[in-house]
Design a protein around this motif. Structure first.
Motif, short mmCIF file in Angstrom:
data_model
loop_
_atom_site.label_atom_id
_atom_site.label_comp_id
_atom_site.label_asym_id
_atom_site.label_seq_id
_atom_site.Cartn_x
_atom_site.Cartn_y
_atom_site.Cartn_z
N PRO A 1 0.80 -1.23 0.00
CA PRO A 1 0.00 0.00 0.00
C PRO A 1 0.83 1.28 0.00
O PRO A 1 1.81 1.41 0.73
CB PRO A 1 -0.81 -0.13 1.29
N VAL A 2 0.45 2.19 -0.90
CA VAL A 2 0.97 3.55 -0.92
C VAL A 2 -0.22 4.48 -0.80
O VAL A 2 -1.31 4.17 -1.31
CB VAL A 2 1.75 3.84 -2.23
N TYR A 3 -0.03 5.58 -0.12
CA TYR A 3 -1.15 6.46 0.17
C TYR A 3 -0.91 7.82 -0.47
O TYR A 3 -0.33 8.72 0.13
CB TYR A 3 -1.35 6.57 1.68
N ASN A 4 -1.34 7.92 -1.73
CA ASN A 4 -1.17 9.16 -2.49
C ASN A 4 -2.51 9.57 -3.08
O ASN A 4 -3.17 8.76 -3.74
CB ASN A 4 -0.18 8.96 -3.65
N TRP A 5 -2.89 10.80 -2.85
CA TRP A 5 -4.10 11.32 -3.49
C TRP A 5 -4.04 12.85 -3.51
O TRP A 5 -3.27 13.47 -2.77
CB TRP A 5 -5.37 10.85 -2.79
N VAL A 6 -4.84 13.44 -4.38
CA VAL A 6 -4.94 14.89 -4.47
C VAL A 6 -6.01 15.36 -3.50
O VAL A 6 -7.17 14.95 -3.60
CB VAL A 6 -5.27 15.34 -5.91
N MET A 7 -5.63 16.21 -2.57
CA MET A 7 -6.56 16.68 -1.54
C MET A 7 -7.40 17.86 -2.04
O MET A 7 -8.56 17.99 -1.67
CB MET A 7 -5.80 17.07 -0.28
N THR A 8 -6.80 18.73 -2.85
CA THR A 8 -7.57 19.84 -3.43
C THR A 8 -7.10 20.07 -4.86
O THR A 8 -5.91 19.93 -5.18
CB THR A 8 -7.40 21.16 -2.64
N PHE A 9 -8.04 20.40 -5.71
CA PHE A 9 -7.73 20.75 -7.10
C PHE A 9 -8.75 21.75 -7.61
O PHE A 9 -9.86 21.86 -7.07
CB PHE A 9 -7.70 19.51 -8.00
N THR A 10 -8.38 22.49 -8.64
CA THR A 10 -9.31 23.34 -9.36
C THR A 10 -9.46 22.77 -10.77
O THR A 10 -8.72 21.86 -11.18
CB THR A 10 -8.83 24.79 -9.42
N VAL A 11 -10.42 23.30 -11.53
CA VAL A 11 -10.72 22.78 -12.87
C VAL A 11 -10.83 23.95 -13.84
O VAL A 11 -11.39 25.00 -13.50
CB VAL A 11 -12.03 21.98 -12.87
N GLU A 12 -10.30 23.76 -15.03
CA GLU A 12 -10.42 24.74 -16.10
C GLU A 12 -10.91 24.07 -17.38
O GLU A 12 -10.78 22.85 -17.53
CB GLU A 12 -9.08 25.43 -16.36
N PHE A 13 -11.43 24.87 -18.31
CA PHE A 13 -11.90 24.35 -19.59
C PHE A 13 -11.50 25.30 -20.70
O PHE A 13 -11.22 26.48 -20.47
CB PHE A 13 -13.41 24.12 -19.58
N SER A 14 -11.46 24.78 -21.92
CA SER A 14 -10.99 25.57 -23.05
C SER A 14 -11.58 25.03 -24.35
O SER A 14 -11.92 23.85 -24.45
CB SER A 14 -9.46 25.52 -23.12
N ASP A 15 -11.65 25.91 -25.34
CA ASP A 15 -12.08 25.49 -26.67
C ASP A 15 -10.90 25.22 -27.59
O ASP A 15 -11.02 24.49 -28.58
CB ASP A 15 -12.97 26.58 -27.31
N ASN A 16 -9.73 25.83 -27.26
CA ASN A 16 -8.59 25.71 -28.17
C ASN A 16 -7.32 25.18 -27.50
O ASN A 16 -6.30 25.02 -28.18
CB ASN A 16 -8.30 27.07 -28.83
N GLY A 17 -7.34 24.93 -26.20
CA GLY A 17 -6.17 24.44 -25.51
C GLY A 17 -5.16 25.52 -25.18
O GLY A 17 -4.09 25.22 -24.63
N LEU A 18 -5.47 26.78 -25.50
CA LEU A 18 -4.56 27.90 -25.24
C LEU A 18 -5.14 28.88 -24.23
O LEU A 18 -4.43 29.36 -23.35
CB LEU A 18 -4.24 28.63 -26.55
#
Length: 211
Positions: free
Chosen positions: A134-151
């Motif tokens: 067992p390894v205990y790795n996880w993301v505790m907080t994140f934000t999210v973004e979106f795009s139409d062109n990847g830029l």
């Protein structure tokens, strides 16, 4: 008695028959009331009408191809690639149960290119699979973004008009975050902010492909 009128008020011209002007104004008031009644009987548009049957878009199933999943970095020479971020990926010899960033990467992200614009309603996230040792790795907080062109990117916001922030509390439990508004975009990017020991995660995207 209510009065309704949607339009300009015409001033009678010199010599106009006052009775004709009165009839015109009465007809305008009646027409305005009819328009108001028509609007009052309109059926409100459901909030998620654009995506009536949200379902997994293909991270876990493989419908999203490997080359559509990219990240800012990948830990080690192999085994921790972005494609390992598929929900429920299992750890086995030579392969980690999830995507993990490089230790030197201070602004990590992982993203999906859906090739064309899709409706996106939610995310399901997990930490790294525990594995036999067992390894205990996880993301505790994140934000999210979106795009139409990847830029050019926009932050996913909460109903309170602040950037959405979510995360996990252990390695295996799936955490679902539903967006306040349905997105319509080609790219979705997750930006981890804090994590347990190492920045590793798995995820699925929910939404609709309305071709």
């Amino acid at each position: 008695m209510r009065s309704c009128y949607f339009g300009p008020v015409l001033q009678p011209k010199l010599g106009d028959d006052p009775l004709n002007v009165y009839r015109w104004m009465l007809q305008s008031v009646q027409n305005g009331c009819r328009k108001e009644e028509e609007r009052s009987h309109m059926t409100p548009t459901p909030k998620y009408q654009v995506c009536p049957y949200a379902a997994p878009l293909g991270m876990e199933s493989g419908a999203i191809p490997d080359d559509s999943i990219t990240a800012s970095s990948e830990w080690g020479s192999s085994g921790y690639e972005a494609v390992k971020a598929r929900l429920n990926t299992q750890e086995f010899s030579g392969s980690a149960g999830g995507w993990c960033k490089k230790n030197s990467d201070r602004t990590p992200w992982i993203q999906v290119d859906f090739v064309s614009k899709v409706h996106i309603t939610a995310l399901i996230t997990q930490g790294r699979d525990l594995g036999e040792t067992p390894v205990y790795n996880w993301v505790m907080t994140f934000t999210v973004e979106f795009s139409d062109n990847g830029l050019e990117w926009s932050a996913v916001m909460t109903a309170g008009a602040v950037p959405l922030e979510s995360g996990n509390t252990d390695s295996e439990t799936q955490a679902t975050v539903t967006f306040a508004e349905t997105l319509f975009a080609r790219y979705l990017r997750i930006l981890p902010k804090t994590w347990k020991d190492e920045c590793c995660m798995r995820f699925e995207v929910l939404g609709c492909r309305l071709d």
